[in-house]
Design an enzyme around this catalytic site. Sequence first.
Site, PDB file in Angstrom:
ATOM      1  N   SER A 180      -6.192   5.183  -3.595  1.00 40.05           N
ATOM      2  CA  SER A 180      -6.468   6.037  -2.435  1.00 40.05           C
ATOM      3  C   SER A 180      -6.345   7.501  -2.854  1.00 40.05           C
ATOM      4  O   SER A 180      -7.075   7.941  -3.739  1.00 40.05           O
ATOM      5  CB  SER A 180      -5.510   5.686  -1.285  1.00 40.05           C
ATOM      6  N   THR A 181      -5.394   8.243  -2.289  1.00 46.86           N
ATOM      7  CA  THR A 181      -5.267   9.671  -2.570  1.00 46.86           C
ATOM      8  C   THR A 181      -5.084   9.915  -4.066  1.00 46.86           C
ATOM      9  O   THR A 181      -4.170   9.387  -4.681  1.00 46.86           O
ATOM     10  CB  THR A 181      -4.063  10.264  -1.808  1.00 46.86           C
ATOM     11  N   HIS A 206     -10.171   4.309  -1.021  1.00 42.89           N
ATOM     12  CA  HIS A 206     -10.220   4.746   0.372  1.00 42.89           C
ATOM     13  C   HIS A 206     -11.049   6.022   0.479  1.00 42.89           C
ATOM     14  O   HIS A 206     -10.682   7.054  -0.083  1.00 42.89           O
ATOM     15  CB  HIS A 206      -8.811   5.016   0.909  1.00 42.89           C
ATOM     16  N   MET A 299      -1.411   6.949  -0.850  1.00 44.91           N
ATOM     17  CA  MET A 299      -0.407   6.970   0.204  1.00 44.91           C
ATOM     18  C   MET A 299      -0.406   5.643   0.952  1.00 44.91           C
ATOM     19  O   MET A 299      -1.458   5.054   1.180  1.00 44.91           O
ATOM     20  CB  MET A 299      -0.715   8.124   1.183  1.00 44.91           C
ATOM     21  N   ASP A 302      -1.190  -0.187   1.480  1.00 47.20           N
ATOM     22  CA  ASP A 302      -2.343  -1.068   1.340  1.00 47.20           C
ATOM     23  C   ASP A 302      -2.432  -1.571  -0.097  1.00 47.20           C
ATOM     24  O   ASP A 302      -2.402  -0.780  -1.044  1.00 47.20           O
ATOM     25  CB  ASP A 302      -3.619  -0.316   1.726  1.00 47.20           C
TER      26      ASP A 302
END
Length: 358
Positions: A180-181, A206, A299, A302
């Site tokens: 993600s991030t 993401h 973050m 997930d």
Amino acid sequence: MGINVLIVDDSAVVREILTQVLDAASDIKVLAAVPDPIFAMQRMKIQWPDVIVLDIEMPRMDGLTFLRRIMGERPTPVVICSSLTEQGADITMDAMSAGAVSIVTKPTLNLKTFLQGAGNDLVQEVRAAAAARMSSMRPFKTQHDRSMPGPKLTADAILEAPSGKTMFRTTDKLIAVGTSTGGTQALEFILPKLPTNCPAMVVVQHMPEQFTRAFAERLNRISEVEVLEAKDGARLMPGLVLIAPGGRHLLVKRSGAQYIAEVKDGPLVSRHRPSVDVLFRSVAISAGSNALGVIMTGMGDDGARGLREMHDAGARTLAQDEKTCVVFGMPKEAIAHGGVDEVVSLAQIGQTLAAQRS
């Protein structure tokens, strides 16, 4: 300590709405909302923000030029607020490669209604950006709920949990990656190192819809392997990397001796669509010990449960270490769930994947 935010957008309406949304969060304070980067640089002489929310297309100086200048002078977490257009997607990918942390989308119509509904997305992205370790960003990243958060669903909402360890073993290997991030930069670091005979790879990054195709195209240009946005029914083959499309879940099914991609709608899982948990569970069921699972910077949690399911099905599992993560949340949660075999650096992940052979 709250998170001090600077908004840079040439639309007065956008500045007003973003300010309202962020100021409503108890841990966020908007220092200023300015119409272009020139004003932003003047304001930053007074107080440097913790996070910048940045538009791309602006007069006097465009957002990409400003971003590159900031990253060269004093790397600062930046959340891009960009329009859902093909051209905007391409420019935004340049911004992500230049060091931006994440993306929040805005449409060209019904802007006020959209941004008010997406307020929770923006708040969460700003919080994630504030937690980012900018020293781990490599200059060269979700489809979230557009309303108040509802019940946090697990992968059970999409497919049943694996019943036990997969008994079969074949020569067909599969790599599954969730991030993600900070993940866009991490993938740009890893994928160009992969040889064309590496196993098929499926990735959940993401990222909002409309941007994943541009991201896949960018990765494809810089890699020897073929990188595509996943389509339903696509066959997974050696030397092919499929990126989950924004706004839809990506699963892997087994059809005889082949792996097939399944792209489907469904509720948010672990507050995301696509969800890493959904992908990892499907790989646990379809590939078992033939798979390698990797969870990287991001973050939230997930992927933590899904990686444990892959581990329990016999797959080898890796987590990126804290030192090289932009945000250590997702790997940390995966480690806490007991599904990680090895905690390694981003460079070691790249080396491990490059050494895999189909």
